[in-house]
Design a protein around this motif. Structure first.
Motif, PDB file in Angstrom:
ATOM      1  N   PHE A  37       0.829  -1.204   0.000  1.00  0.00           N
ATOM      2  CA  PHE A  37       0.000   0.000   0.000  1.00  0.00           C
ATOM      3  C   PHE A  37       0.866   1.258   0.000  1.00  0.00           C
ATOM      4  O   PHE A  37       0.577   2.225  -0.709  1.00  0.00           O
ATOM      5  CB  PHE A  37      -0.914  -0.001   1.225  1.00  0.00           C
ATOM      6  CG  PHE A  37      -1.815   1.212   1.318  1.00  0.00           C
ATOM      7  CD1 PHE A  37      -2.976   1.304   0.578  1.00  0.00           C
ATOM      8  CD2 PHE A  37      -1.472   2.271   2.138  1.00  0.00           C
ATOM      9  CE1 PHE A  37      -3.791   2.418   0.650  1.00  0.00           C
ATOM     10  CE2 PHE A  37      -2.286   3.398   2.228  1.00  0.00           C
ATOM     11  CZ  PHE A  37      -3.455   3.461   1.484  1.00  0.00           C
ATOM     12  N   LEU A  38       1.951   1.246   0.783  1.00  0.00           N
ATOM     13  CA  LEU A  38       2.845   2.396   0.826  1.00  0.00           C
ATOM     14  C   LEU A  38       3.496   2.626  -0.530  1.00  0.00           C
ATOM     15  O   LEU A  38       3.574   3.765  -1.018  1.00  0.00           O
ATOM     16  CB  LEU A  38       3.912   2.176   1.899  1.00  0.00           C
ATOM     17  CG  LEU A  38       4.917   3.320   2.087  1.00  0.00           C
ATOM     18  CD1 LEU A  38       4.198   4.606   2.484  1.00  0.00           C
ATOM     19  CD2 LEU A  38       5.967   2.943   3.134  1.00  0.00           C
ATOM     20  N   LEU A  39       3.974   1.547  -1.171  1.00  0.00           N
ATOM     21  CA  LEU A  39       4.574   1.672  -2.499  1.00  0.00           C
ATOM     22  C   LEU A  39       3.548   2.160  -3.524  1.00  0.00           C
ATOM     23  O   LEU A  39       3.872   2.959  -4.420  1.00  0.00           O
ATOM     24  CB  LEU A  39       5.157   0.326  -2.941  1.00  0.00           C
ATOM     25  CG  LEU A  39       6.347  -0.192  -2.131  1.00  0.00           C
ATOM     26  CD1 LEU A  39       6.744  -1.584  -2.605  1.00  0.00           C
ATOM     27  CD2 LEU A  39       7.526   0.771  -2.249  1.00  0.00           C
ATOM     28  N   MET A  40       2.308   1.682  -3.394  1.00  0.00           N
ATOM     29  CA  MET A  40       1.245   2.118  -4.295  1.00  0.00           C
ATOM     30  C   MET A  40       0.978   3.612  -4.134  1.00  0.00           C
ATOM     31  O   MET A  40       0.785   4.334  -5.121  1.00  0.00           O
ATOM     32  CB  MET A  40      -0.031   1.323  -4.016  1.00  0.00           C
ATOM     33  CG  MET A  40      -1.168   1.591  -4.998  1.00  0.00           C
ATOM     34  SD  MET A  40      -2.635   0.595  -4.625  1.00  0.00           S
ATOM     35  CE  MET A  40      -3.188   1.379  -3.103  1.00  0.00           C
ATOM     36  N   CYS A  41       0.995   4.096  -2.891  1.00  0.00           N
ATOM     37  CA  CYS A  41       0.777   5.525  -2.634  1.00  0.00           C
ATOM     38  C   CYS A  41       1.894   6.361  -3.243  1.00  0.00           C
ATOM     39  O   CYS A  41       1.646   7.409  -3.840  1.00  0.00           O
ATOM     40  CB  CYS A  41       0.684   5.784  -1.130  1.00  0.00           C
ATOM     41  SG  CYS A  41      -0.837   5.192  -0.371  1.00  0.00           S
ATOM     42  N   ILE A  42       3.131   5.889  -3.089  1.00  0.00           N
ATOM     43  CA  ILE A  42       4.276   6.618  -3.661  1.00  0.00           C
ATOM     44  C   ILE A  42       4.162   6.670  -5.186  1.00  0.00           C
ATOM     45  O   ILE A  42       4.364   7.723  -5.809  1.00  0.00           O
ATOM     46  CB  ILE A  42       5.600   5.949  -3.228  1.00  0.00           C
ATOM     47  CG1 ILE A  42       5.793   6.096  -1.717  1.00  0.00           C
ATOM     48  CG2 ILE A  42       6.775   6.568  -3.985  1.00  0.00           C
ATOM     49  CD1 ILE A  42       6.989   5.331  -1.177  1.00  0.00           C
ATOM     50  N   GLY A  43       3.823   5.528  -5.792  1.00  0.00           N
ATOM     51  CA  GLY A  43       3.655   5.493  -7.245  1.00  0.00           C
ATOM     52  C   GLY A  43       2.531   6.394  -7.714  1.00  0.00           C
ATOM     53  O   GLY A  43       2.654   7.092  -8.733  1.00  0.00           O
ATOM     54  N   LEU A  44       1.431   6.396  -6.960  1.00  0.00           N
ATOM     55  CA  LEU A  44       0.291   7.240  -7.321  1.00  0.00           C
ATOM     56  C   LEU A  44       0.654   8.715  -7.224  1.00  0.00           C
ATOM     57  O   LEU A  44       0.266   9.524  -8.072  1.00  0.00           O
ATOM     58  CB  LEU A  44      -0.898   6.924  -6.411  1.00  0.00           C
ATOM     59  CG  LEU A  44      -2.172   7.742  -6.643  1.00  0.00           C
ATOM     60  CD1 LEU A  44      -2.712   7.491  -8.057  1.00  0.00           C
ATOM     61  CD2 LEU A  44      -3.231   7.398  -5.598  1.00  0.00           C
ATOM     62  N   LEU A  50      -5.462  16.028  -0.426  1.00  0.00           N
ATOM     63  CA  LEU A  50      -5.758  14.596  -0.437  1.00  0.00           C
ATOM     64  C   LEU A  50      -4.495  13.759  -0.235  1.00  0.00           C
ATOM     65  O   LEU A  50      -4.538  12.695   0.384  1.00  0.00           O
ATOM     66  CB  LEU A  50      -6.442  14.219  -1.748  1.00  0.00           C
ATOM     67  CG  LEU A  50      -7.827  14.862  -1.951  1.00  0.00           C
ATOM     68  CD1 LEU A  50      -8.364  14.527  -3.331  1.00  0.00           C
ATOM     69  CD2 LEU A  50      -8.796  14.420  -0.882  1.00  0.00           C
ATOM     70  N   ALA A  51      -3.355  14.246  -0.739  1.00  0.00           N
ATOM     71  CA  ALA A  51      -2.097  13.531  -0.536  1.00  0.00           C
ATOM     72  C   ALA A  51      -1.703  13.534   0.939  1.00  0.00           C
ATOM     73  O   ALA A  51      -1.199  12.533   1.469  1.00  0.00           O
ATOM     74  CB  ALA A  51      -0.990  14.157  -1.378  1.00  0.00           C
ATOM     75  N   ILE A  52      -1.940  14.660   1.613  1.00  0.00           N
ATOM     76  CA  ILE A  52      -1.658  14.743   3.050  1.00  0.00           C
ATOM     77  C   ILE A  52      -2.546  13.765   3.816  1.00  0.00           C
ATOM     78  O   ILE A  52      -2.085  13.050   4.716  1.00  0.00           O
ATOM     79  CB  ILE A  52      -1.861  16.186   3.557  1.00  0.00           C
ATOM     80  CG1 ILE A  52      -0.789  17.106   2.966  1.00  0.00           C
ATOM     81  CG2 ILE A  52      -1.814  16.233   5.081  1.00  0.00           C
ATOM     82  CD1 ILE A  52      -0.996  18.565   3.288  1.00  0.00           C
ATOM     83  N   ILE A  53      -3.829  13.726   3.445  1.00  0.00           N
ATOM     84  CA  ILE A  53      -4.752  12.789   4.094  1.00  0.00           C
ATOM     85  C   ILE A  53      -4.303  11.352   3.853  1.00  0.00           C
ATOM     86  O   ILE A  53      -4.328  10.503   4.760  1.00  0.00           O
ATOM     87  CB  ILE A  53      -6.182  13.013   3.576  1.00  0.00           C
ATOM     88  CG1 ILE A  53      -6.714  14.368   4.064  1.00  0.00           C
ATOM     89  CG2 ILE A  53      -7.115  11.889   4.028  1.00  0.00           C
ATOM     90  CD1 ILE A  53      -8.070  14.737   3.525  1.00  0.00           C
ATOM     91  N   MET A  54      -3.856  11.061   2.627  1.00  0.00           N
ATOM     92  CA  MET A  54      -3.388   9.716   2.293  1.00  0.00           C
ATOM     93  C   MET A  54      -2.148   9.361   3.110  1.00  0.00           C
ATOM     94  O   MET A  54      -2.003   8.228   3.597  1.00  0.00           O
ATOM     95  CB  MET A  54      -3.071   9.636   0.789  1.00  0.00           C
ATOM     96  CG  MET A  54      -2.737   8.233   0.306  1.00  0.00           C
ATOM     97  SD  MET A  54      -2.302   8.254  -1.449  1.00  0.00           S
ATOM     98  CE  MET A  54      -3.793   8.955  -2.152  1.00  0.00           C
TER      99      MET A  54
END
Length: 371
Positions: free
Chosen positions: A144-151, A185-189
């Motif tokens: 999930f963390l890697l997915m967030c970074i990629g997104l 939204l990135a901060i919330i994520m």
């Protein structure tokens, strides 16, 4: 990790309030046709629908986890938690990503990559439910963390493209830019990711519910205040006092040579002050001067300027002329009023454009307008 909140009545009330708020927000966007927050703005239908879906799955997410507050068996609590995690991977996370993509209106991006990203979490979640085990949870967190970074990397690139598209097609960027929304939204994520790795204690549980509540209100505001840019791409009639003459001295072909566009802009945009029209799009200006988007775009590219910068330059020059005339006539005026008379709805937008164009703030320039 649910032991401390299961008997916390205040948390259960907050949890129920967040669920009810998301449900009301979903119903509001689904059934209310008029725009209640910004009546003069028509929001994108696609974004509105996906946000309704996001609020709906958020409600589903809360309802699925709610039995945890009342179950006494640890095995039942674990099963409910695993099923909730699986549903999150199947609905909540992919719909949240689609909402982000729906804010970008330069083109309709394919959604299959979103589904592809969630294949591994869904398989892992299904395996965890089948085996009734948290064994794959650490791997899921890392994915999930890697997915967030990629997104985030993808969205930064997409937002840059979107920003260039806006500058190339729109004179006014108010209610069109979305980079601020992505930052929020990135901060919330990011906070959510931190919560996933350190979700111990009631403080984190309370914090997550407050964040979800803020997210609901923020998305509701964002949907209602973002203009539908597909509407502004349609040909529209220009205001009577700013429109081009009904009969021209000669018919102008749509295939206007780039070298001839400059005189046409002077005649049908600058001389008529067409640039003062709010929300004047590149398509409308091309129609007004008798050419098409491609030729006008090529002309501006050859001039080394974006459409937004071109209109801003004309408007700021108009502001300067108005101000100097007012000073010469010893009339009392305000920068806000002159900015509005120069085609700007937002003074903050004018102030930023003025500083970029003149290299100093409006206030500093007004102290010595002769420069």
């Amino acid at each position: 990790m649910y032991d401390q909140i299961r008997q916390d009545t205040l948390f259960i009330i907050l949890y129920s309030m967040v669920t009810a708020t998301a449900l009301l927000a979903s119903c509001y966007l689904l059934y209310r046709r008029a725009n209640g927050i910004a009546p003069d703005i028509t929001p994108p239908v696609r974004l509105r629908r996906w946000t309704v879906a996001f609020f709906a799955v958020l409600v589903l997410n809360h309802v699925v986890y709610m039995p945890i507050f009342f179950l006494s068996s640890n095995e039942d609590i674990m099963m409910t938690d695993l099923i909730g995690g699986l549903l999150d991977c199947m609905t909540l996370f992919p719909v949240a990503i689609i909402v982000l993509l729906a804010m970008l209106q330069d083109r309709r991006r394919p959604l299959w990559p979103v589904a592809a990203m969630m294949v591994i979490p869904v398989i892992g979640g299904a395996f965890s439910v089948a085996t009734r085990s948290y064994a794959l949870l650490p791997i899921g967190y890392i994915y999930f963390l890697l997915m967030c970074i990629g997104l985030i990397i993808y969205m930064v690139r997409a937002l840059r493209q979107y920003g260039r598209w806006l500058c190339d097609n729109y004179a006014d960027l108010e209610h069109k830019e979305v980079w601020q929304s992505f930052v929020v939204l990135a901060i919330i994520m990011l906070v959510f990711a931190i919560y996933m790795f350190t979700s111990e204690g009631t403080v984190y549980q309370y914090a997550m519910q407050v964040i979800v509540l803020v997210l609901v209100f923020y998305l509701l505001w964002r949907v209602e205040t973002l203009s539908d840019l597909s509407l502004s791409q349609q040909p529209e009639s220009l205001p009577v006092d700013l429109s081009i003459p009904a009969k021209r001295e000669s018919d102008v072909s749509q295939k206007v040579p780039t070298a001839n566009i400059g005189p046409l802009l002077q005649k049908y945009c600058i001389d008529t002050k067409l640039y003062l029209q709010h929300d004047l799009t590149l398509s409308q200006l091309a129609q007004a001067i008798g050419t098409n988007r491609t030729y006008l775009t090529n002309y501006l590219i050859n001039e080394g300027i974006t459409y937004n910068a071109y209109i801003n330059e004309l408007r700021i020059n108009h502001f300067i002329n108005l101000y100097r005339k007012a000073v010469a006539a010893e009339r009392s005026i305000t920068a806000q009023q002159l900015a509005h008379d120069s085609g700007y709805r937002s003074y903050s937008t004018f102030s930023l454009a003025f500083k970029q164009r003149m290299g100093q703030s409006v206030t500093a320039w007004m102290r010595n307008p002769a420069e």
